[in-house]
Write an enzyme that holds these catalytic residues in place. Structure first.
Site, mmCIF file in Angstrom:
data_model
loop_
_atom_site.group_PDB
_atom_site.id
_atom_site.type_symbol
_atom_site.label_atom_id
_atom_site.label_comp_id
_atom_site.label_asym_id
_atom_site.label_seq_id
_atom_site.Cartn_x
_atom_site.Cartn_y
_atom_site.Cartn_z
ATOM 1 N N HIS A 72 -6.194 -0.124 -0.356
ATOM 2 C CA HIS A 72 -7.015 0.179 -1.766
ATOM 3 C C HIS A 72 -7.916 -0.979 -2.506
ATOM 4 O O HIS A 72 -7.649 -1.356 -3.490
ATOM 5 C CB HIS A 72 -5.759 0.612 -2.705
ATOM 6 C CG HIS A 72 -5.071 1.920 -2.749
ATOM 7 N ND1 HIS A 72 -5.516 2.359 -2.272
ATOM 8 C CD2 HIS A 72 -3.415 2.194 -2.686
ATOM 9 C CE1 HIS A 72 -4.403 4.003 -1.901
ATOM 10 N NE2 HIS A 72 -3.892 3.285 -2.363
ATOM 11 N N ASP A 82 3.126 10.503 3.648
ATOM 12 C CA ASP A 82 2.612 9.722 3.455
ATOM 13 C C ASP A 82 1.426 9.478 4.719
ATOM 14 O O ASP A 82 1.278 8.255 5.437
ATOM 15 C CB ASP A 82 2.585 7.680 2.747
ATOM 16 C CG ASP A 82 1.852 7.187 2.525
ATOM 17 O OD1 ASP A 82 0.712 8.186 2.163
ATOM 18 O OD2 ASP A 82 1.889 5.914 2.800
ATOM 19 N N GLU A 118 -5.419 12.761 -2.047
ATOM 20 C CA GLU A 118 -5.750 11.868 -1.983
ATOM 21 C C GLU A 118 -7.507 11.993 -0.592
ATOM 22 O O GLU A 118 -7.216 11.482 0.439
ATOM 23 C CB GLU A 118 -6.083 10.379 -1.702
ATOM 24 C CG GLU A 118 -4.512 9.939 -2.467
ATOM 25 C CD GLU A 118 -3.607 9.087 -1.626
ATOM 26 O OE1 GLU A 118 -3.897 7.367 -1.683
ATOM 27 O OE2 GLU A 118 -2.646 8.803 -1.364
ATOM 28 N N ASN A 155 -7.376 3.277 0.240
ATOM 29 C CA ASN A 155 -5.944 3.523 2.040
ATOM 30 C C ASN A 155 -6.569 2.080 2.624
ATOM 31 O O ASN A 155 -6.830 1.235 2.037
ATOM 32 C CB ASN A 155 -6.538 4.345 2.151
ATOM 33 C CG ASN A 155 -5.272 5.402 2.878
ATOM 34 O OD1 ASN A 155 -4.265 4.586 4.263
ATOM 35 N ND2 ASN A 155 -5.136 6.820 2.945
ATOM 36 N N ARG A 156 -6.154 2.235 4.126
ATOM 37 C CA ARG A 156 -5.450 1.143 5.022
ATOM 38 C C ARG A 156 -6.727 0.044 5.633
ATOM 39 O O ARG A 156 -7.471 1.882 6.137
ATOM 40 C CB ARG A 156 -4.569 1.367 4.778
ATOM 41 C CG ARG A 156 -2.825 1.360 4.028
ATOM 42 C CD ARG A 156 -2.261 1.494 4.721
ATOM 43 N NE ARG A 156 -0.443 1.437 4.449
ATOM 44 C CZ ARG A 156 -0.645 2.418 3.253
ATOM 45 N NH1 ARG A 156 -0.407 3.416 3.449
ATOM 46 N NH2 ARG A 156 0.793 2.205 2.454
ATOM 47 N N HIS A 160 -6.048 8.436 -7.265
ATOM 48 C CA HIS A 160 -4.513 8.286 -6.597
ATOM 49 C C HIS A 160 -4.113 8.784 -8.471
ATOM 50 O O HIS A 160 -2.673 7.878 -8.327
ATOM 51 C CB HIS A 160 -4.265 6.690 -6.679
ATOM 52 C CG HIS A 160 -3.307 6.707 -5.461
ATOM 53 N ND1 HIS A 160 -1.863 6.484 -6.239
ATOM 54 C CD2 HIS A 160 -3.844 6.737 -4.829
ATOM 55 C CE1 HIS A 160 -1.199 6.061 -5.526
ATOM 56 N NE2 HIS A 160 -1.848 5.993 -4.062
ATOM 57 N N SER A 161 -4.090 9.977 -8.679
ATOM 58 C CA SER A 161 -3.511 10.325 -9.120
ATOM 59 C C SER A 161 -1.443 11.127 -8.741
ATOM 60 O O SER A 161 -1.909 12.132 -7.464
ATOM 61 C CB SER A 161 -3.891 11.627 -10.595
ATOM 62 O OG SER A 161 -4.897 11.550 -10.741
ATOM 63 N N TYR A 162 -1.050 10.576 -9.432
ATOM 64 C CA TYR A 162 0.577 11.956 -8.817
ATOM 65 C C TYR A 162 0.510 12.616 -9.690
ATOM 66 O O TYR A 162 1.062 13.110 -10.774
ATOM 67 C CB TYR A 162 1.449 10.319 -9.446
ATOM 68 C CG TYR A 162 1.755 9.438 -8.009
ATOM 69 C CD1 TYR A 162 2.802 8.816 -7.215
ATOM 70 C CD2 TYR A 162 0.284 8.608 -8.595
ATOM 71 C CE1 TYR A 162 2.958 7.921 -6.683
ATOM 72 C CE2 TYR A 162 0.779 7.023 -7.713
ATOM 73 C CZ TYR A 162 1.729 6.913 -7.110
ATOM 74 O OH TYR A 162 2.110 5.606 -6.241
#
Length: 344
Positions: A104, A247, A311, A78-79, A175-177
């Site tokens: 990330h 998000d 996540e 993340n940020r 980070h799987s979609y």
């Protein structure tokens, strides 16, 4: 357990995929490049297996992988606001790769390198690597392990651990979609989400939390009662307008490995996924920044909102918000976290 050589890195290193299989036929395919989850084959209500995670056919696409399909983000997911933080009185500056912020871990994160194999059998695999002092901008020499375990209860468990010689940042995430109707089946907006969180970390326009945790009640951010993603994704609400949809980090009420904190359900296939974690936060990201230029497995286009991520994490920008739990691994002490995706 099957082993397959997929190709080579630009440094001529072998990229190897390992396929774990449980007694129900569920399969997880993982490679040593970034500990990346490539495929996850899960039975539907009729017992038919489908691959429910987005990804690529060409190994070269993972060298770029802007969306982060299947990545184990490390050392920090993340940020981080303004791409900098202060630890023990020292300021550390990071790559500026998301507006003026760090996302990330930067341009050359650890999920874009080859990891060593420590152990592997038909049900689990452990990857290891050594992070050099200053790698990705974070202090300390750190030995890191990531273990995938495929359970006969149709769970996929990820254990992350690390030991550093100095205090450092350790906040890995997966980070799987997911698209529970199959990776190539289109939008996930009909998927039903539940999150056990009464609050979320409110952000500025650049998706940076500044310390305020707001109540979800009475807002489109509320998933305490299960609802389809389509219900509020387009709501006229500052958080959704700024991020183009969901998000956001949710402040979990009861992080636990014994009961789920989130669920994802696809009414069409009948697949349901429970998510468990011992971390305080969960980022719900519904693929807002995907577009049809992302061509995935089997030539499937992965357009906007064709996948959804859960996540687990410490809160974004926690390093710059003292009131948030801190993602700090203390010198010489083993840091550890776990996330479980279980299909029921």
């Amino acid at each position: 357990m099957e082993k397959e050589i997929l190709g080579k890195t630009k440094n001529n290193e072998d990229i190897i995929a390992y396929t774990l299989v449980n007694e129900n036929g569920m399969q997880a395919k993982i490679m040593n490049y970034g500990c990346n989850l490539l495929e996850l084959w899960v039975p539907d209500k009729e017992g038919i297996l489908s691959d429910v995670v987005l990804g690529y056919d060409k190994i070269e696409d993972y060298f770029v992988n802007g969306p982060g399909f299947g990545c184990c983000i490390c050392p920090n997911g993340n940020r981080i606001g303004d791409a900098k933080f202060t630890l023990n009185g020292v300021e550390y500056k990071l790559d500026v790769n998301d507006g003026k912020n760090n996302l990330h871990s930067g341009f050359n994160p650890m999920h874009k390198r080859i990891w060593d194999i420590k152990e592997v059998d038909e049900k689990h695999i452990t990857f290891t690597c050594h992070k050099a002092d200053g790698e990705c901008g974070f202090p300390g020499e750190m030995d890191i392990e990531i273990t995938y375990t495929l359970g006969d209860d149709n769970s996929l468990r990820l254990d992350y651990s690390g030991v550093s010689d100095v205090d450092t940042v350790f906040n890995p995430t997966n980070h799987s979609y997911f698209n529970l109707n199959g990776h190539d089946s289109g939008s996930v907006m009909n998927h039903i989400v539940w999150i056990d969180a009464d609050r979320y970390t409110h952000t500025d326009e650049a998706s940076i939390p500044l310390g305020e945790c707001r109540e979800v009640k009475g807002t489109p951010m509320d998933f305490t009662t299960p609802k389809a993603l389509i219900k509020d994704t387009e709501a006229d609400y500052d958080q959704l307008n700024w991020a183009g949809g969901f998000d956001h980090n949710y402040c979990l009420n009861n992080p636990s490995l014994s009961k789920p904190c989130c669920t994802l359900e696809d009414p069409e296939s009948g697949r349901k996924m429970e998510v468990y974690t011992d971390l305080p936060g969960m980022q719900l990201y519904a693929g807002n920044y995907l577009d049809s230029s992302h061509i995935g497995k089997g030539g499937a286009p992965y357009d906007k909102r064709f996948g959804v991520c859960f996540e687990s994490q410490f809160f974004p920008n926690a390093l710059n918000v003292p009131s948030f739990a801190q993602p700090i691994a203390k010198a010489g002490q083993k840091a550890h976290s776990t996330t479980i995706y279980k299909f029921v």
